[in-house]
Design a protein around this motif. Structure first.
Motif, PDB file in Angstrom:
ATOM      1  N   GLN A   1      -0.550   5.722   0.542  1.00 41.04           N
ATOM      2  CA  GLN A   1      -1.187   4.201   0.097  1.00 41.04           C
ATOM      3  C   GLN A   1      -0.687   3.764  -1.233  1.00 41.04           C
ATOM      4  O   GLN A   1      -0.081   2.435  -1.525  1.00 41.04           O
ATOM      5  CB  GLN A   1      -2.761   4.391  -0.028  1.00 41.04           C
ATOM      6  N   ARG A   2      -0.435   4.740  -2.412  1.00 40.03           N
ATOM      7  CA  ARG A   2       0.125   4.415  -3.451  1.00 40.03           C
ATOM      8  C   ARG A   2       1.349   3.723  -3.312  1.00 40.03           C
ATOM      9  O   ARG A   2       1.925   2.841  -4.067  1.00 40.03           O
ATOM     10  CB  ARG A   2       0.342   5.749  -4.233  1.00 40.03           C
ATOM     11  N   LEU A   3       2.413   4.408  -2.455  1.00 39.46           N
ATOM     12  CA  LEU A   3       3.612   3.782  -2.239  1.00 39.46           C
ATOM     13  C   LEU A   3       3.666   2.619  -1.714  1.00 39.46           C
ATOM     14  O   LEU A   3       4.273   1.542  -1.946  1.00 39.46           O
ATOM     15  CB  LEU A   3       4.541   4.820  -1.513  1.00 39.46           C
ATOM     16  N   ALA A   4       2.671   2.346  -0.646  1.00 40.02           N
ATOM     17  CA  ALA A   4       2.619   1.226  -0.074  1.00 40.02           C
ATOM     18  C   ALA A   4       1.958   0.301  -0.839  1.00 40.02           C
ATOM     19  O   ALA A   4       2.668  -1.159  -0.617  1.00 40.02           O
ATOM     20  CB  ALA A   4       1.559   1.190   1.408  1.00 40.02           C
ATOM     21  N   VAL A   5       1.168   0.419  -1.445  1.00 39.89           N
ATOM     22  CA  VAL A   5       0.557  -0.653  -2.448  1.00 39.89           C
ATOM     23  C   VAL A   5       1.608  -1.158  -3.578  1.00 39.89           C
ATOM     24  O   VAL A   5       2.134  -2.477  -3.613  1.00 39.89           O
ATOM     25  CB  VAL A   5      -0.342  -0.181  -3.405  1.00 39.89           C
ATOM     26  N   GLU A   6       2.594  -0.286  -4.074  1.00 39.79           N
ATOM     27  CA  GLU A   6       3.689  -0.654  -5.031  1.00 39.79           C
ATOM     28  C   GLU A   6       4.636  -1.433  -4.207  1.00 39.79           C
ATOM     29  O   GLU A   6       5.093  -2.638  -4.447  1.00 39.79           O
ATOM     30  CB  GLU A   6       4.311   0.540  -5.273  1.00 39.79           C
ATOM     31  N   GLU A   7       5.009  -1.033  -2.938  1.00 42.79           N
ATOM     32  CA  GLU A   7       6.067  -1.936  -2.144  1.00 42.79           C
ATOM     33  C   GLU A   7       5.620  -3.195  -1.918  1.00 42.79           C
ATOM     34  O   GLU A   7       6.205  -4.072  -2.008  1.00 42.79           O
ATOM     35  CB  GLU A   7       6.268  -1.318  -0.694  1.00 42.79           C
ATOM     36  N   LEU A   8       3.910  -3.339  -1.209  1.00 43.87           N
ATOM     37  CA  LEU A   8       3.544  -4.664  -0.944  1.00 43.87           C
ATOM     38  C   LEU A   8       3.277  -5.490  -2.374  1.00 43.87           C
ATOM     39  O   LEU A   8       3.896  -6.889  -2.408  1.00 43.87           O
ATOM     40  CB  LEU A   8       2.155  -4.518  -0.358  1.00 43.87           C
ATOM     41  N   LEU A   9       3.234  -4.943  -3.574  1.00 47.93           N
ATOM     42  CA  LEU A   9       3.057  -5.571  -4.763  1.00 47.93           C
ATOM     43  C   LEU A   9       4.543  -6.152  -5.071  1.00 47.93           C
ATOM     44  O   LEU A   9       4.538  -7.356  -5.566  1.00 47.93           O
ATOM     45  CB  LEU A   9       2.330  -4.674  -5.796  1.00 47.93           C
ATOM     46  N   ALA A  10       5.535  -5.218  -4.908  1.00 52.16           N
ATOM     47  CA  ALA A  10       6.773  -5.828  -5.293  1.00 52.16           C
ATOM     48  C   ALA A  10       7.210  -7.007  -4.372  1.00 52.16           C
ATOM     49  O   ALA A  10       7.789  -7.973  -4.975  1.00 52.16           O
ATOM     50  CB  ALA A  10       8.025  -4.613  -4.983  1.00 52.16           C
ATOM     51  N   HIS A  11       6.900  -7.116  -3.236  1.00 52.38           N
ATOM     52  CA  HIS A  11       7.310  -8.048  -2.269  1.00 52.38           C
ATOM     53  C   HIS A  11       6.640  -9.588  -2.687  1.00 52.38           C
ATOM     54  O   HIS A  11       7.132 -10.441  -2.783  1.00 52.38           O
ATOM     55  CB  HIS A  11       7.214  -7.771  -0.904  1.00 52.38           C
ATOM     56  N   HIS A  12       5.176  -9.211  -3.032  1.00 54.45           N
ATOM     57  CA  HIS A  12       4.483 -10.081  -3.127  1.00 54.45           C
ATOM     58  C   HIS A  12       4.804 -10.866  -4.549  1.00 54.45           C
ATOM     59  O   HIS A  12       5.142 -12.200  -4.730  1.00 54.45           O
ATOM     60  CB  HIS A  12       3.085  -9.739  -3.454  1.00 54.45           C
ATOM     61  N   LEU A  13       5.275 -10.141  -5.719  1.00 54.66           N
ATOM     62  CA  LEU A  13       5.679 -10.643  -6.857  1.00 54.66           C
ATOM     63  C   LEU A  13       6.974 -11.294  -6.760  1.00 54.66           C
ATOM     64  O   LEU A  13       7.274 -12.432  -7.417  1.00 54.66           O
ATOM     65  CB  LEU A  13       5.841  -9.430  -7.949  1.00 54.66           C
ATOM     66  N   SER A  14       8.009 -10.751  -5.896  1.00 55.88           N
ATOM     67  CA  SER A  14       9.066 -11.386  -5.469  1.00 55.88           C
ATOM     68  C   SER A  14       8.977 -12.856  -4.981  1.00 55.88           C
ATOM     69  O   SER A  14       9.679 -13.753  -5.502  1.00 55.88           O
ATOM     70  CB  SER A  14       9.978 -10.338  -4.918  1.00 55.88           C
TER      71      SER A  14
END
Ligand code: ADP
Ligand code: MG
Length: 687
Positions: A216-229
């Motif tokens: 989940q930690r990795l998933a959150v980071e990935e979703l966050l990166a896409h969102h911020l992008s």
């Protein structure tokens, strides 16, 4: 970002194999998560193992022999004191059999399967002799099994990922500890280490299913990166351009509202206010208007267009198909002509001189409103003062085209406001994350009096019954659609199928007027047929999916959809939305060719049970996955490495909040975080 070739043992050929798994950088390897784990440390007791289980067994050889037969094989019976099993080797060398002397200690690893003489293990890894009992000297823990490809062994992947993990110790953690702590999630280094090398007693089910905090930690980071992008892209678009601040004086909108035979629903009124509010700012509006089929998006679009016209600007309405564009032309002309406004028309098929006249009038600012298809993208279409672009059913236009249209209205720093209307209801959390570049308005209410459509699924073998049912409905003065669909994306084949069906139905229903409309007909022919159907001169309309969007004939209360099993849920819901618009009880027959696949069955079942576009979209997401739902599968905009939008849907609202906090408290981390996960894929921003 270090390429995989910086790792020991990776030459050009290996790099090519890795690329097949999209593993191009050292970091990609870190985010290549195991499919499952094997326990190669704990010695298991044969007597306590079930077929299907894998494990390490330490025992002794009882006897070994070569079995002849269809396939020659070496069979070695082993026993560990608690039970027995046969090791089976289809490929073996003569020496191998010699080694398997009775009484020799053996340590093997593999999966137990039921065999003709009890439990078997095919081609296990094994070791013989005294060292077999000594056990492993290497590090202990579960052994990961990765998604692999031809020519790429598990062993190799494990070694490469080990190297990557050693380097990961120095990888910066862009999520501040206080943020992850609040979420109860571990640090990046901890998460990576754990998912690749869990301790031998780890509970692997949550890891494999992605529910474990480390995944989940990795998933959150990935979703966050896409969102911020996406947020960044949007901020960039809005900062690089101004838009006209449109303050309509209400002179035209008021008159339109007075002339309508209905009152706006509360939802329509709310969305209208949201649009007016955005347009009043000198920042380009980017707003998605979502509303289920029949929720009345068109009139809301017309109000926004009139507001632009009141302020002296032009508005364009663009639709993905000729037929839908024509429908809009009809609605807009009907509403705007009494206000003294002319509506222009630009389509791919408009002829030379007429087209030139429209283009000249647009460039001179003499035409306030224009409706059309993607032909509006063409070079020679210019505007005098474009203030608003409305795109209907945008899921059919790609993200890239959307940006291209935005370029269209550019005049120096000035850019038009933009509304995207879609009937594909995207669940809200998904819309906010995946469409972070857009604000979302929701028309979440249907005009009063709409009735749910009764839906049944019937096998094609019951065609005659269906035809009889149409005959009965036509007798009662009802009207019906028969929709022909094809799997190939070919207008020609689809038209041929429709023509054949039309001929057959005309013959089967000699007392009734049957019409035909498809994408290969001339616009004037199509218009004539549609007009006859709208006026009730035609009872049954055979059509291709060209009628999917926009067509509005309230007296039509029966729809047959052929080959329904081949269509997606969103499209079926769209089609079905053509009925259920009038007084009569409506029904829809989904006709299919058996046998149905599991997903096809699931799709038809969803439609049978629900008329609610949002519920249908939610189920669609479960059945198909979000990439297809958003129509972005091909562009790869939505391919995640770790995250899974279905599984991680509950994380999405947190991702929003996390994005806010990171932006405020650590703005300098946004850029490297986006680069880590989205990287070159941020091409979307470079169009
Ligand atoms: P969609 O959102 O699917 O594009 P439309 O804009 O085509 O829906 O509207 C469907 C039908 O409902 C049209 O005939 C339209 O005139 C009518 N309509 C729109 N708003 C209302 C309302 N508030 N009350 C009654 N009918 C409405
Ligand atoms: Mg519409």
């Amino acid at each position: 970002m270090q390429p995989v070739t910086t790792l020991k043992g990776v030459g050009p050929q290996m790099a090519q194999r890795l690329a097949r798994l999209h593993l191009e950088t050292v970091q990609d390897l870190l985010f290549h998560l195991p499919l499952r784990y094997e326990d190669r440390d704990t010695v298991r007791q044969l007597g306590a193992m079930q077929p299907g289980e894998s494990g390490v067994i330490v025992g002794r050889v009882e006897h070994a022999g070569v079995a002849e037969g269809r396939r020659r094989r070496l069979i070695v019976r082993i026993s560990d004191g608690t039970g027995q099993a046969d090791l089976v080797f289809f490929h073996f060398h003569p020496g191998q059999r010699q080694q398997m002397r009775p009484g020799t200690p053996i340590r093997c690893f593999g999966e137990l399967r039921p065999g003709p003489t009890g439990l078997q293990m095919a081609h296990p890894e094994y070791r013989l002799g005294p060292q077999a009992e000594a056990g492993d000297s290497g590090p202990h823990g579960l052994t990961p099994v990765y998604p692999a490809t031809q020519g790429l062994q598990q062993q190799t992947l494990r070694k490469l990922i080990d190297q990557a993990l050693a380097r990961a110790r120095h990888m910066p953690d862009w999520l501040p500890t206080e943020l992850t702590r609040d979420l109860g999630l571990p640090s990046l280094a901890e998460a990576l280490h754990y998912v690749h090398k869990p301790p031998v007693d780890a509970d692997t089910a949550p890891l494999v299913e992605g529910r474990h905090p480390c995944v989940q930690r990795l998933a959150v980071e990935e979703l966050l990166a896409h969102h911020l992008s996406m947020r960044r892209l949007r901020a960039h678009l809005q900062a690089s351009a101004d838009a006209p601040a449109i303050h309509g004086d209400g002179r035209l909108t008021r008159r339109l509202l007075e002339s309508l035979p209905f009152a706006l629903t509360n939802a329509q009124r709310r969305v209208d206010r949201e649009l007016a509010g955005d347009m009043a700012h000198a920042v380009p509006m980017l707003r998605l208007v979502q509303g289920d089929v029949g929720s009345g998006k068109t009139v809301v679009a017309a109000l926004a267009a009139l507001r632009a016209v009141e302020a002296g600007y032009q508005a364009v309405i663009m639709a993905p198909t000729e037929l839908l564009a024509e429908q809009h032309l009809r609605s807009f002309s009907e509403w705007l002509a009494p206000l003294g406004l002319e509506v222009g028309w630009v389509s791919g098929r408009a002829s030379g001189r007429k087209r030139e006249a429209v283009l000249a009038a647009l460039a001179a600012g003499e035409l306030p409103v224009v409706v059309g298809t993607h032909a509006l993208f063409q070079e020679d279409v210019r505007f005098h003062a474009l203030g608003l672009v409305i795109v209907d059913e945008q899921h059919r236009f790609g993200v890239h085209q959307r940006l291209a249209l935005k370029e269209k209205g550019h005049q120096g720093r000035s850019q038009p406001h933009q509304i995207i209307m879609t009937a594909t209801p995207i669940p809200r959390t998904l819309a906010m994350t995946a469409y972070a570049d857009l604000d979302v308005s929701l028309i979440d209410e249907l005009p009063p009096g709409r009735k749910p459509v009764k839906t049944v699924a019937l096998s094609e073998s019951r065609r005659d019954e269906v035809v009889a049912r149409i005959g009965a409905a036509l007798e009662q003065g009802r009207q019906a659609y028969w929709v022909c669909t094809l799997i190939e994306d070919s207008e020609v084949l689809e038209a041929q199928a429709a023509e054949a069906t039309y001929a057959a139905l005309e013959e089967a229903l000699p007392e009734h007027a049957v019409g035909l409309v498809h994408g290969r007909m001339k616009p004037t022919e199509k218009d004539a047929v549609m007009a006859d159907f709208a006026a009730g001169r035609i009872g049954l309309l055979v059509a291709t999916t060209v009628i999917e969007v926009g067509v509005n004939v309230p007296n039509a209360s029966l729809m047959i959809i052929e080959n329904a099993e081949r269509l997606g849920l969103a499209q079926l819901h769209q089609l079905r939305g053509r009925v259920g618009r009038g007084e009569a009880e409506s029904s829809c027959v989904l006709m299919y060719h058996g046998p149905l696949s599991r997903t096809a069955r699931a799709r038809l079942e969803v439609l049978r049970r629900s008329n609610d576009g949002f519920e249908i979209a939610r189920r669609d997401l479960e059945i198909r996955g979000p990439g297809e739902l958003l129509g972005t599968r091909q562009t790869g905009d939505l391919t995640y490495r770790v995250a899974d939008l279905n599984r991680d849907a509950a994380l999405l609202p947190r991702v929003q909040a996390l994005g806010d906090r990171l932006q405020q408290q650590h703005p300098e981390r946004v850029e490297p975080l986006v680069r880590r996960w989205v990287g070159a894929a941020e091409r979307y921003g470079q169009v």
